[in-house]
Design a protein around this motif. Structure first.
Motif, PDB file in Angstrom:
ATOM      1  N   GLU A 273       0.832  -1.209   0.000  1.00 37.07           N
ATOM      2  CA  GLU A 273       0.000   0.000   0.000  1.00 37.07           C
ATOM      3  C   GLU A 273       0.867   1.261   0.000  1.00 37.07           C
ATOM      4  OE1 GLU A 273      -3.333   2.500  -0.051  1.00 37.07           O
ATOM      5  OE2 GLU A 273      -3.015   0.424  -0.669  1.00 37.07           O
TER       6      GLU A 273
ATOM      7  N   ARG B 277       2.262   1.736  -3.413  1.00 38.84           N
ATOM      8  CA  ARG B 277       1.218   2.219  -4.320  1.00 38.84           C
ATOM      9  C   ARG B 277       0.987   3.719  -4.126  1.00 38.84           C
ATOM     10  NH1 ARG B 277      -3.760   3.761  -4.507  1.00 38.84           N
ATOM     11  NH2 ARG B 277      -4.169   3.469  -2.295  1.00 38.84           N
ATOM     12  N   ARG B 278       0.877   4.130  -2.883  1.00 37.60           N
ATOM     13  CA  ARG B 278       0.598   5.546  -2.599  1.00 37.60           C
ATOM     14  C   ARG B 278       1.750   6.467  -2.989  1.00 37.60           C
ATOM     15  NH1 ARG B 278      -2.769   6.134   3.029  1.00 37.60           N
ATOM     16  NH2 ARG B 278      -4.323   4.537   2.577  1.00 37.60           N
TER      17      ARG B 278
END
Length: 71
Positions: free
Chosen positions: A25, A28-29
């Motif tokens: 995550e 991804r961010r």
């Protein structure tokens, strides 16, 4: 001349703590690549065992890692 510095983020913790979930995550961010070193270690170990190489043979295991194709 402008130089861009890259940031390397390492996440550590016990098995099952959610490191992989957090790492994916976060990558991804931040639009970063995610590299699962645990999976890499397991893959190299598996290949060594498949080839009958002792995991104590540091040079032979390193050679497997060096010729591995990352995808």
């Amino acid at each position: 001349m402008s130089r861009t510095r890259s940031l390397i983020i390492a996440i550590d913790g016990p098995s099952g703590a959610g490191k992989g979930t957090v790492a994916r995550e976060l990558a991804r961010r931040l639009d970063y690549r995610h590299l699962d070193t645990g999976a890499m270690y397991r893959a190299v170990s598996w290949k060594a065992l498949q080839e009958g190489i002792s995991l104590d043979d540091e040079h032979a295991v390193a050679a497997i890692a060096q010729r591995a194709a990352l995808e």
